[in-house]
Design an enzyme around this catalytic site. Structure first.
Site, PDB file in Angstrom:
ATOM      1  N   HIS A 373      37.246 -74.067  14.556  1.00  0.00           N
ATOM      2  CA  HIS A 373      37.863 -72.836  15.073  1.00  0.00           C
ATOM      3  C   HIS A 373      38.734 -72.109  14.070  1.00  0.00           C
ATOM      4  O   HIS A 373      39.376 -71.121  14.429  1.00  0.00           O
ATOM      5  CB  HIS A 373      38.732 -73.135  16.297  1.00  0.00           C
ATOM      6  CG  HIS A 373      37.971 -73.596  17.488  1.00  0.00           C
ATOM      7  ND1 HIS A 373      37.562 -72.736  18.489  1.00  0.00           N
ATOM      8  CD2 HIS A 373      37.538 -74.815  17.848  1.00  0.00           C
ATOM      9  CE1 HIS A 373      36.918 -73.427  19.413  1.00  0.00           C
ATOM     10  NE2 HIS A 373      36.883 -74.695  19.048  1.00  0.00           N
ATOM     11  N   LYS A 564      48.753 -61.959  22.209  1.00  0.00           N
ATOM     12  CA  LYS A 564      48.141 -63.126  21.562  1.00  0.00           C
ATOM     13  C   LYS A 564      49.278 -63.923  20.956  1.00  0.00           C
ATOM     14  O   LYS A 564      50.421 -63.461  20.930  1.00  0.00           O
ATOM     15  CB  LYS A 564      47.147 -62.700  20.486  1.00  0.00           C
ATOM     16  CG  LYS A 564      47.718 -61.646  19.520  1.00  0.00           C
ATOM     17  CD  LYS A 564      46.727 -61.250  18.445  1.00  0.00           C
ATOM     18  CE  LYS A 564      45.682 -60.258  18.877  1.00  0.00           C
ATOM     19  NZ  LYS A 564      44.314 -60.665  18.716  1.00  0.00           N
ATOM     20  N   ARG A 565      48.990 -65.143  20.458  1.00  0.00           N
ATOM     21  CA  ARG A 565      50.031 -65.888  19.768  1.00  0.00           C
ATOM     22  C   ARG A 565      50.614 -65.035  18.636  1.00  0.00           C
ATOM     23  O   ARG A 565      49.911 -64.222  18.035  1.00  0.00           O
ATOM     24  CB  ARG A 565      49.442 -67.178  19.167  1.00  0.00           C
ATOM     25  CG  ARG A 565      49.197 -68.261  20.182  1.00  0.00           C
ATOM     26  CD  ARG A 565      50.444 -68.642  20.913  1.00  0.00           C
ATOM     27  NE  ARG A 565      51.309 -69.466  20.103  1.00  0.00           N
ATOM     28  CZ  ARG A 565      51.625 -70.727  20.377  1.00  0.00           C
ATOM     29  NH1 ARG A 565      51.159 -71.317  21.458  1.00  0.00           N
ATOM     30  NH2 ARG A 565      52.431 -71.395  19.592  1.00  0.00           N
ATOM     31  N   LYS A 570      47.828 -62.535  12.317  1.00  0.00           N
ATOM     32  CA  LYS A 570      47.428 -61.612  13.382  1.00  0.00           C
ATOM     33  C   LYS A 570      48.136 -60.255  13.248  1.00  0.00           C
ATOM     34  O   LYS A 570      47.780 -59.286  13.903  1.00  0.00           O
ATOM     35  CB  LYS A 570      47.718 -62.236  14.742  1.00  0.00           C
ATOM     36  CG  LYS A 570      46.888 -63.495  15.031  1.00  0.00           C
ATOM     37  CD  LYS A 570      47.269 -64.119  16.377  1.00  0.00           C
ATOM     38  CE  LYS A 570      46.636 -65.464  16.633  1.00  0.00           C
ATOM     39  NZ  LYS A 570      45.229 -65.375  17.111  1.00  0.00           N
ATOM     40  N   THR A 672      39.168 -63.918  21.336  1.00  0.00           N
ATOM     41  CA  THR A 672      38.496 -63.830  22.635  1.00  0.00           C
ATOM     42  C   THR A 672      39.194 -62.778  23.491  1.00  0.00           C
ATOM     43  O   THR A 672      38.572 -62.165  24.368  1.00  0.00           O
ATOM     44  CB  THR A 672      38.516 -65.180  23.369  1.00  0.00           C
ATOM     45  OG1 THR A 672      39.809 -65.767  23.227  1.00  0.00           O
ATOM     46  CG2 THR A 672      37.472 -66.123  22.812  1.00  0.00           C
ATOM     47  N   LYS A 676      37.973 -59.634  26.252  1.00  0.00           N
ATOM     48  CA  LYS A 676      38.516 -59.376  27.596  1.00  0.00           C
ATOM     49  C   LYS A 676      38.964 -57.920  27.726  1.00  0.00           C
ATOM     50  O   LYS A 676      38.757 -57.288  28.761  1.00  0.00           O
ATOM     51  CB  LYS A 676      39.682 -60.333  27.873  1.00  0.00           C
ATOM     52  CG  LYS A 676      39.254 -61.798  27.900  1.00  0.00           C
ATOM     53  CD  LYS A 676      40.436 -62.761  27.795  1.00  0.00           C
ATOM     54  CE  LYS A 676      39.945 -64.157  27.406  1.00  0.00           C
ATOM     55  NZ  LYS A 676      41.064 -65.065  27.052  1.00  0.00           N
TER      56      LYS A 676
END
Ligand code: OX2
Length: 838
Positions: A373, A564-565, A570, A672, A676
């Protein structure tokens, strides 16, 4: 021995309070459960009591399916998929079960006719936060799809007493609060103490010859811990299949306490219990591995050993020999956390079931498959050899043996290529010795996959390159997917209903059928309905934010969401730089015509990740200034909503206009959340990273806001020598933003507060925010232009949602079944409830 079944059982028809679906029956059942299970009558019951009564009412209605499913699997020799994962981020069960049973509206009516507030009860459920983020939530989506596709499956994991912490924000900083999710009981699980399993730790090994003179090894452990399974039914959508999520809790075996008690060491015995029970106390709140923490390795080995022993028991229940174990079970390793399973299965087969090494190795390799991952080098798990050997002495020997045979093969193929051999070895010997868990997983598996096309390609070229050269046939891509049941039907019922009216309900199990809605893109009335739904949901979110966080947000503004985290790769701080850029534009020209925007952030930072916590503080500090500056006149709003979790995700994805997927290219394995959002009609602003690339391919480049460097460009720039100062000096807009942060403008004059963040950007900028800054700002301007054209935006929104068929987890699971697991659907027949004769 049990007496024969016929003499004990009689079939009875059950159309009673336990399973009936009429309104009257449901109402009676709720009242009955309140009284007999919660021990309350309505006058003294709490909201939670009513919730529990409702939850048991629903659980009763799926038990028949669950038991029939288990029985079907036990009776036939079907292959069962075992998904091994240290995390399962399931989210609330109640609504999902109601939807999958097809009784949502009926039960809602029964609750309301009982004089109760359905939504209030639904919100009582504590969500099981047994995961950190994407990896755990993927496991949950896959469990839903496995059941919905009628694939026999068991999810194996850990029943953490404390899941991911609850996040509060105080003075702009993240505060962690322990998650006591089991405080009021968990109506969805059933404890199965009769199926407990012993797990050994520590001690030493002994060689001996068995009665046939064969060389064998036995393991004499220091301690034994008991694993107690807790089972939760995972119901498929409108099918009879209800698979099992089996989570293990660690306990001290009674016998040990008793022994210690006998020799008078009562406190020692109690302490032993405490030590054992610690193993499943708490989820490590990092989305990267915790190097060298003994308890973490104990957790991994504990749940993997319990699960494999459980499988062996199930297998031997169905047949005599373990020789075809791999035909009974396909075991998927969700990242390297369960990779110790490779050595454990070898130990069980060779030491405990006397199978010879070569055969055991064939069985093992045919059983396991490994999903990677992440490419982040710091996220590749490795265990110090010394720690490993102390805790699992037998496994260390087995790993040495596996390694020796494996490197023998490598040597035969690449004689004298010593560097390659050192790179491939299961043991990192460059300094302190480590066991490389990704290597153990790769060697012990017949299949290795990444989670998006780009990620798999990078795995092959980079992180697992040597393995790819050795065994190209093992590698496949399995792009992630998410379940449309939870992420559309449960979370966005209004949108689901509009779709149902247009094309029926088939899309819920065949998401690609949403394509039919493309025919309505030019239908003005349909577009109006589509817009209206988004508008209504945005208003709901605004009310929720007002009620829970006392912040006013304008439902007419563009809802720009990044949830998100919190992680530097990110790049939540890139988003913050853009907000400051807009703010500066307004300050320079207060009458500038800007598209009103609400920036919504959510996400947890690992408690020990200083920079991530500072990013949260920065966002909140910027929010304070921007939200309170009269010049802004409500055109910009910045909100950081605390405690982002599955439940809040269900609220926020449907309300988003714009989805921020802005990681540095090559860093986000898949993502992911990106799926969504898009399914719910948000447009994406994103880099060519992870699954963004495939989403853009599906929805069309014209319906996607692309910016930033590509992965090859990132690599090339790094190789050439990236200097963030060049960008700082060349771009006055960027310089103004950075200088403003440095000046203490957002920190009440404190010039030190954000210095670590600013310095890390100016001096390193590992994730190349400066290189992507201008491209991001320009792209955001395109977003603004598009949003001004309401009809155009709506068309783009519709096309995003209806072209998301590929990203259903059903598609992903079908691919795993066909290309990795060789697993087939099994029809579960509903049988009538069979009750023992009195
Ligand atoms: C995450 C990845 O970061 C994310 O990109 C991916 O979508 C998700 O897994 C599911 O595949 N821990 N969490 C992840 O990787 C690791 C390691």
């Amino acid at each position: 021995m049990n007496p024969p079944v016929e003499t004990l059982q009689q079939t009875i028809k059950v159309e009673d309070d336990r399973t009936g679906l009429s309104l009257e029956t449901l109402k009676r059942a709720i009242a009955d459960n309140l009284f007999y299970i919660q021990g309350k009558y309505p006058a003294i019951a709490t909201k939670n009591d009513f919730y529990m009564a409702l939850a048991y009412t629903v659980r009763d209605r799926l038990l028949q399916r669950w038991l029939n499913t288990t029985e079907t699997y036990l009776k036939s020799k079907v292959k069962v998929v075992c998904y091994l994962s240290a995390e399962f981020l399931m989210g609330p069960h109640l609504s999902n079960n109601l939807v999958n049973l097809g009784i949502y509206d009926q039960v809602r009516r029964a609750v309301e006719e009982s004089g109760l507030d359905f939504v209030e009860l639904r919100e009582q459920e504590e969500e099981p936060g047994l995961g950190n983020g994407g990896l755990g939530r993927l496991a949950a989506c896959y469990m839903d799809s496995l059941a919905s596709l009628e694939i026999p499956a068991i999810g194996y994991g850990i029943r953490y007493e404390f899941g991911i912490f609850d996040q509060e924000i105080r003075d702009g900083w993240q505060i962690e609060i322990t998650d006591k999710w089991l405080r009021y009981g968990n109506p969805w699980e059933i404890e199965r103490p009769e199926a407990s399993i012993d797990v050994k730790f520590g001690g030493y090994t002994q060689a001996y010859n068995d009665e046939n003179g064969h060389y064998r090894v036995r393991w004499i452990p220091d301690i034994i811990v008991k694993g107690v399974p807790y089972d939760t039914p995972i119901l498929g959508y409108k099918v009879n299949t209800a698979n099992t999520l089996r989570l293990w809790k660690a306990e001290a075996p009674e016998s040990f306490e008793f022994e210690a008690f006998n020799v008078g060491d009562y406190y020692g015995a109690v302490n032993e219990k405490v030590v054992a029970e610690n193993i499943t106390k708490v989820l490590y709140p990092n989305d990267e591995p915790i190097q060298g923490k003994q308890l973490r390795l104990q957790q991994q080995y504990f749940f993997v050993s319990c699960s494999l022993q459980d499988m062996i028991r199930l297998h031997l229940h169905r047949q005599d020999s373990l020789d075809n174990f791999h035909e009974s079970f396909a075991v998927q390793l969700n990242d390297t956390h369960p990779a110790i399973g490779v050595a454990e299965l070898m130990r069980l087969l060779v030491d405990e079931h006397q199978i010879d090494w070569d055969r055991a190795w064939q069985i093992t390799q045919n059983t396991f498959a490994y999903t990677n991952h992440t490419l982040l080098p710091e996220a590749l798990e490795k265990w110090p050899l010394s720690l490993f050997g102390r805790l699992l002495p037998r496994h260390l020997q087995i790993i040495y043996e596996i390694n020796q045979r494996f490197l023998g093969q490598v040597r035969a193929k690449y004689p004298d290529d010593h560097q390659r051999i050192a790179r491939l070895s299961l043991i990192d010997e460059s300094g302190e010795k480590y066991i490389r868990m990704a290597h153990l997983a790769s060697v012990g598996s017949h299949a290795i996959n990444g989670v998006a096309a780009l990620h798999t390609k990078l795995l092959q070229q980079d992180v697992l390159r040597d393995f790819y050269e050795l065994w190209p046939e093992k590698f496949t891509n399995k792009t992630n997917g998410v379940t449309p049941r939870r992420w559309i039907v449960v979370s966005n019922p209004k949108l689901a209903e509009l779709i149902n009216r247009k094309i029926g309900t088939n899309w819920i199990k065949h998401l690609e059928e949403l394509k039919q809605l493309e025919a309505f893109v030019e239908d003005a009335e349909f577009r109006q309905q589509w817009r209206q739904i988004k508008q209504d949901i945005k208003r709901d979110l605004a009310e929720y934010v007002k009620k829970n966080h006392a912040i006013d947000i304008n439902p007419q503004s563009l809802f720009d969401v990044q949830v998100k985290r919190i992680h530097e790769y990110k790049r939540q701080h890139l988003n913050a730089l853009y907000i400051i850029t807009l703010y500066n534009q307004i300050k320079q020209n207060p009458n500038i015509d800007v598209v009103p925007r609400t920036f919504i952030f959510g996400g947890k930072a690992a408690p020990g990740y200083f920079m991530a916590k500072l990013i949260i503080k920065l966002i909140n500090s910027v929010a304070q200034v921007v939200n309170n500056d009269p010049d802004v006149r409500e055109r910009l709003k910045v909100v950081f909503l605390p405690d982002y979790n599955v439940r809040f995700g269900q609220r926020v994805y449907p309300a988003a206009d714009l989805s921020e997927q802005i990681s540095t290219a090559g860093k986000e394995a898949s993502g992911t959340g990106n799926m969504k959002f898009s399914m719910n009609g948000a447009l994406t602003i994103g880099t060519l990273d992870g699954a963004n690339i495939e989403i853009r391919e599906e929805v069309g480049a014209e319906n996607f806001f692309l910016f930033g460097l590509t992965t090859p460009e990132v690599y090339a720039l790094k190789a050439k020598g990236y200097n963030p100062w060049d960008y700082y000096h060349a771009n006055s807009q960027l310089k103004t933003v950075i200088d403003l942060i440095s000046s203490g403008f957002f920190s009440h004059g404190d010039t030190n507060l954000f210095r670590p963040l600013v310095d890390s950007l100016l001096y390193h900028d590992q994730y190349m925010l400066f290189a992507d800054y201008q491209s991001y700002v320009d792209c955001q301007e395109q977003v603004n232009q598009a949003y001004r054209d309401e009809e155009k935006w709506t068309r783009m929104s519709i096309l995003n949602a209806v072209r998301m068929g590929k990203f259903s987890s059903d598609r992903a699971i079908r691919e795993y079944c066909q290309e990795i697991w060789n697993a087939q659907p099994v029809n579960v027949e509903m049988q009538e409830y069979v009750q023992p004769k009195p």
